[in-house]
Write a protein that holds these residues in place. Structure first.
Motif, short mmCIF file in Angstrom:
data_model
loop_
_atom_site.label_atom_id
_atom_site.label_comp_id
_atom_site.label_asym_id
_atom_site.label_seq_id
_atom_site.Cartn_x
_atom_site.Cartn_y
_atom_site.Cartn_z
N ARG A 16 0.37 12.16 1.77
CA ARG A 16 -0.54 12.55 0.44
C ARG A 16 -0.70 11.59 -0.49
NH1 ARG A 16 1.70 18.21 -1.66
NH2 ARG A 16 1.18 18.53 0.71
N GLY A 17 -2.08 11.37 -1.00
CA GLY A 17 -2.14 10.23 -1.82
C GLY A 17 -1.79 10.55 -3.13
N HIS A 18 -1.93 9.53 -4.34
CA HIS A 18 -1.54 9.61 -5.57
C HIS A 18 -2.50 10.71 -6.39
CE1 HIS A 18 1.20 6.49 -5.60
NE2 HIS A 18 0.59 5.96 -5.00
N HIS A 19 -3.76 10.76 -5.94
CA HIS A 19 -4.47 11.69 -6.69
C HIS A 19 -4.46 13.07 -5.85
CE1 HIS A 19 -6.11 8.60 -9.02
NE2 HIS A 19 -6.29 7.72 -7.90
N GLU A 60 -6.16 14.10 -2.38
CA GLU A 60 -6.26 12.85 -1.64
C GLU A 60 -5.39 12.79 -0.46
OE1 GLU A 60 -6.68 8.24 -2.61
OE2 GLU A 60 -5.23 9.43 -3.77
#
Lengths: 674, 674
Positions: free
Chosen positions: A12-15, A18
């Motif tokens: 999972r990304g930061h945003h 994402e």
């Protein structure tokens, strides 16, 4: 699951919303992929992970250096100059103690008997000449290396080969013990204060040589050529100077060791004493074998060069030996009964003065050459042991080459046995000598007899076989006689040990050979005859003492490999049996439980009987026993647990048709189930 | 596959076409089926199959007897007469050396100081009376057995309990060492020729007691009651006779041991010497604990009977002690400095004549009683150790009851430590005494303090708590003072060892407890929380060094437990890699092969790295490593094989998430595949 495969992970990304896909290549760190199904391990796999492992590795790196890949092995050929230095060091270094050992025996019959030193020296030189001539043939016949083990087994069969092999291995051990002890004696002649520490000093040299050889000292380094030539120059200089003084009638007067003056002759000058003196001096022939063993290491034409080196060696050695015995006689030198000062040192100090630079030069170069001679045994012993292991006469471990390409097991065994001998004999050359020499002459005799037999076999192909067989016949007879002489003369002094050890050693090697042959015969399988059978899954038995996470992990694994799983609980009392049954029913697991009540409180035996019965119920299927084993954080915590699992495993290991499956459970880590 | 099932075999008859169906019941021989899923093992399962096992079993049967089933345990209650004999033997036997040990200290200040023997004896008897009174309360409060460990942990918490437990265990060891040494001294007084062998003799007694207790000597046998009463009768007869002679003024004259006559007083008669004499005599209080420990073994009313026995014990002991000290003083007996003859023996021979039947009677009954006293420690130590193990302060092994229902580990540990002490102290009672007594008084103090605290806690329920607490308070203070006195007076002589050992021992027990708690907390699992997960079959790795029958067996088993099987071969050289690949293709097996080339010739490390990588590829699934292991016919044949499999197994065992599967291959037997 195949190497080269990758695992994709969603990260999972930061945003919010994402996402990345991370590609994990688990094989990339430790392996290089060469081909489908072929990986090459990187040096990184050797890095230990634990703390103790890291410390141990650091120590090893300091002592023996970083690992060397097989591909870096150097196959260097030797010039005659280097070869003489390396192969002849063992033989030439014997000149440092051969004269002295003859004198030590003769002097037992009084100082007058020392006059016989020169004649005995001449007799030994005659034997040496015969052996050198005889070995010329061996070198020609075995250009790929003709040690006694190879020549004897090749021509006379395995048993004489093994006898030669056993004799040589014994001898290499003694080469180390004797050479190091003599080297230390050369040093204590200069520094009498060191005499009290001679055993510790000798052992320290053995340990150093052992480490050096584990590190993989290059035999061919120039550094190893130097001492031989320095020694030759120093000794020939000394002998030349001495002969000059003698010719001019200016020989200085000799001062005997203090202790000597009161000593008297104690034995009669009989035949046995003469033979013993001869046997002691015959030690001079050790190391002749080295050249014919190492023919492939010479520059081409290998055989020719080796023959020349052998002749040079014999000539140099003979000259030194003769000169030494002659001058010692002329000066009237007496061997020091306390072994504190060597005859060479007495000779040197009488000719050039005590403590002069030349005295230092002779003593240091002698000590160095002797250590170098011991070093050649560190090359010979592991190599011969590896030949024997290759032919299944010694344990396979002798074949394994360690991180530095050295035959580690052979090196360590040699060092250990040699050090034990030095300690047992208090580092005394004179005490060790009777054990030496017997082995060498047994090996010589077998090797030369093998050559004779070889010429007889080849008599139809080889025109000049009679001419070639002649020196070998003379050699075989001469060395055979010397072997008997040495054996008899030195029997009571220690040669009996060697004469008992060699046959024992041969018996052990034959036993080892039989084991390996049976094994490979019984295990052999041919490509045609095998189709992997489609086995039924095994009958799985899971012994449980408690219901805990470790038990659940074991049951869970058992179910993943077979549908036929039975849990077994051994109970001490009927109450325990009922309580466990109730608990089991609460857990409501899809596995049947059998409780075995053990009225005699035994744990392992009822379980084994149960497994036996399960096995007999369906003899076609293997039984797998899944053990849940708890792995503690510290080793000492093992002591706090019943050793039943270990005993069970041992017993199961010796039970045919049973497979043992260990499911470890880690405290603080657990076992990843699902 | 379930127990109770039968296998049907078709057997051909003698006549053509004739067939039988044979029914095989594999479980019938070794098990009795009680219920569905409940078998009871027969004694037959204990029969060893191997030759060594059978010999070992035969030896064991001779030494300790055949196994006893748990159901045969006897729970016999003791009459007061037997109980006095058994529980009091430890205490009453102290009278054999208590007077002597006081005298040995006093005499250091000269013969005149011996006059203080009687006052010190009286002081010790006062302490004894206090302790006996105080323990009356303990017996009432703990009718199920109130040893110091139980009373102290119950009232003061685990730490004081552990201190009392450690003190008592130390003390039981010393009871064995001191009693056996004193028993041997009673014998050497009669037979001075045995003196040189006293250490061997004492160790032999310890071994005999150890075997006897492993055999499970019934504590309650009448045979154990006899020595106490014989001793009491003999000693009271002797003292009565002595007092009669004293009253009539006919005391005979005493002849001191020969060595004595030249000895002199060497120390000043200071306070410390007095305290040391008192501390030496205080050994008389050991064994008082035994009665309150064993209350449940009495016939009902248990507590009442135990109280009576305790009072009788105190009275008998006090009377003997007093009489002995008094007569020794009147006769002017001097302790033998060489420890060859005991004071009791000197007293006896002076009164009734040396070598008379009465002298023999006294000495033999003393020796027997002392051995019996040591025997009670063999009951007490394993029982206390099992309590500590039950509470997880000692390894679980102390809980296991062997074939004869005895706590085997405790018995063997006690015997080993006691024998070590006897050897270290050369079987000298006087040298062992300083280590003794400190522990007893520490345990007394803790136990009595626990009782005081108990009355304070119960002050609202128990009306008469003040009256009850009073004797315990006096007891706690008195024993506390004695503990300090003994600790100080005997510190330099050996008490320091005990004072260092007890805290160390407590620390170790706390460590063990923490280990077991962590373990059970981390492994705990509740019925509700677990559903056996439906695991995927494991990823299976089969390391192969050669293609032989053992390899085929391993591959075959691997395929039977999972469809995801990879064979892995570690190769030294690229040539080996290619050769193995070609061979593999010839076999044409339905298993993929990965070859890992190891340029540094390491075997285990690249394999571990490979398994790591496979594991990381799919962390959800466990990795199973199937090892084909060849099992030789003789144990020594193991030495001939690379120890790599063993090293690999060790490393894998410490690797989480990896299951090790051993597929054994038996020489001459094979592995039944299909």
């Amino acid at each position: 699951m195949r190497p080269g495969e990758v695992r994709r992970e969603v990260v999972r990304g930061h945003h919010p919303g994402e996402q990345y896909i991370r590609i994990v290549r688990p094989f990339a760190r430790d392996f290089r992929r060469v081909d489908r199904g072929l990986l090459v391990a990187r040096e990184a796999v050797l890095e230990p992970k634990g703390r103790i492992g890291k410390v141990w590795r650091a120590i090893r790196r300091v002592l023996i250096g970083p690992p060397i890949p097989s591909a870096h092995e150097i196959h260097e050929r030797l010039t005659k100059v280097k070869a003489l230095a390396i192969f002849a060091s063992d033989n030439i270094s014997s000149s440092a103690y051969a004269t002295e050992e003859i004198m030590r025996v003769l002097v037992l019959a009084g100082i007058g008997a020392l006059a016989l030193t020169l004649p005995i020296t001449l007799a030994i030189i005659v034997v040496l000449a015969i052996v050198v001539t005889s070995y010329q043939q061996t070198i020609r016949a075995y250009p790929r290396g003709g040690g006694s083990y190879i020549v004897a087994s090749d021509n006379l069969g395995p048993l004489p080969g093994l006898i030669a092999g056993a004799a040589l291995l014994t001898d290499y051990v003694l080469t180390v013990s004797v050479s190091i002890s003599a080297g230390v004696a050369a040093l204590t002649s200069l520094f009498p204060a060191l005499f009290a520490q001679r055993v510790a000093l000798a052992v320290a040299f053995v340990v150093l040589l052992c480490l050096g050889n584990l590190r993989g000292i290059r035999e061919s380094g120039t550094i190893f050529a130097a001492p031989t030539y320095v020694y030759l120059a120093a000794i020939f200089g000394l002998l030349g100077y001495g002969l000059l003084l003698f010719a001019t009638g200016n020989l200085p007067s000799y001062e005997a060791p203090t202790e000597w003056r009161e000593a008297h002759g104690v034995e009669a000058l009989g035949l046995l004493l003469l033979l013993r003196a001869f046997a002691s001096g015959a030690v001079a022939l050790t190391g002749v074998e080295a050249v014919s063993d190492g023919v492939p290491a010479f520059k081409p034409p290998e055989a020719r060069n080796a023959q020349i080196v052998l002749i040079l060696m014999g000539t140099f050695f003979g000259a030194i030996f003769l000169g030494m015995s002659f001058l010692a006689g002329q000066l009237g030198i007496l061997p020091d009964p306390s072994e504190q000062e060597t005859v060479v040192s007495q000779l040197t100090r009488t000719l050039v003065g005590v403590g002069t630079p030349y005295h230092y030069l002779v003593q240091f170069s002698t000590a160095l050459l002797l250590v170098l001679a011991a070093n050649t045994a560190f090359a010979d012993f592991p190599r011969l042991a590896s030949f024997l292991a290759r032919d299944h006469y010694l344990p396979r471990q002798f074949l394994f080459r360690g991180e530095r390409l050295a035959f580690g097991v052979g090196i360590v065994v040699l060092a250990a046995v040699a050090a034990t001998l030095i300690v047992s004999f208090q580092g005394s050359v004179t005490n060790l000598i009777p054990l030496y020499t017997v082995g060498v002459f047994v090996a010589f005799t077998l090797s030369q007899s093998g050559m004779v037999w070889r010429w007889w076999r080849l008599r139809h192909e080889e025109q000049s076989w009679r001419r070639r067989a002649f020196p070998n016949t003379v050699g075989a007879i001469a060395t055979g006689i010397v072997a008997v002489v040495v054996g008899i003369a030195k029997f009571a002094l220690g040669a009996w040990m060697v004469l008992v050890l060699i046959p024992l050693f041969v018996l052990v090697m034959l036993g080892i050979h039989r084991h390996y042959s049976t094994l490979s015969r019984e295990l052999a399988v041919q490509p045609g005859e095998t189709v992997l059978p489609d086995n039924l899954p095994p009958a799985v038995v899971v012994p449980l003492s408690r219901m805990d996470r470790a038990a659940v992990a074991a049951l869970s694994f058992a179910r993943s490999i077979s549908s036929d799983v039975t849990a077994v609980h051994i109970s001490d009392t009927r109450e325990d049996a009922e309580a466990f049954r109730r608990l089991w029913e609460e857990f409501n697991l899809p596995v049947p439980l059998v409780i075995v009540d053990s009225p005699y409180r035994a744990l392992v035996e009822p379980l084994l009987a149960y497994i036996d019965a399960v096995d007999q119920l369906d003899p076609q299927r293997p039984v797998a026993v899944v053990l849940s084993e708890f792995v503690p954080r510290h080793w000492w915590e093992y002591l706090l647990h019943n050793q039943s699992a270990l005993r069970l495993k041992l017993k199961l290991f010796f039970r045919p048709n049973t497979i043992v499956v260990d499911v470890p459970y880690y405290l603080g880590h657990g076992f990843r189930v699902k």
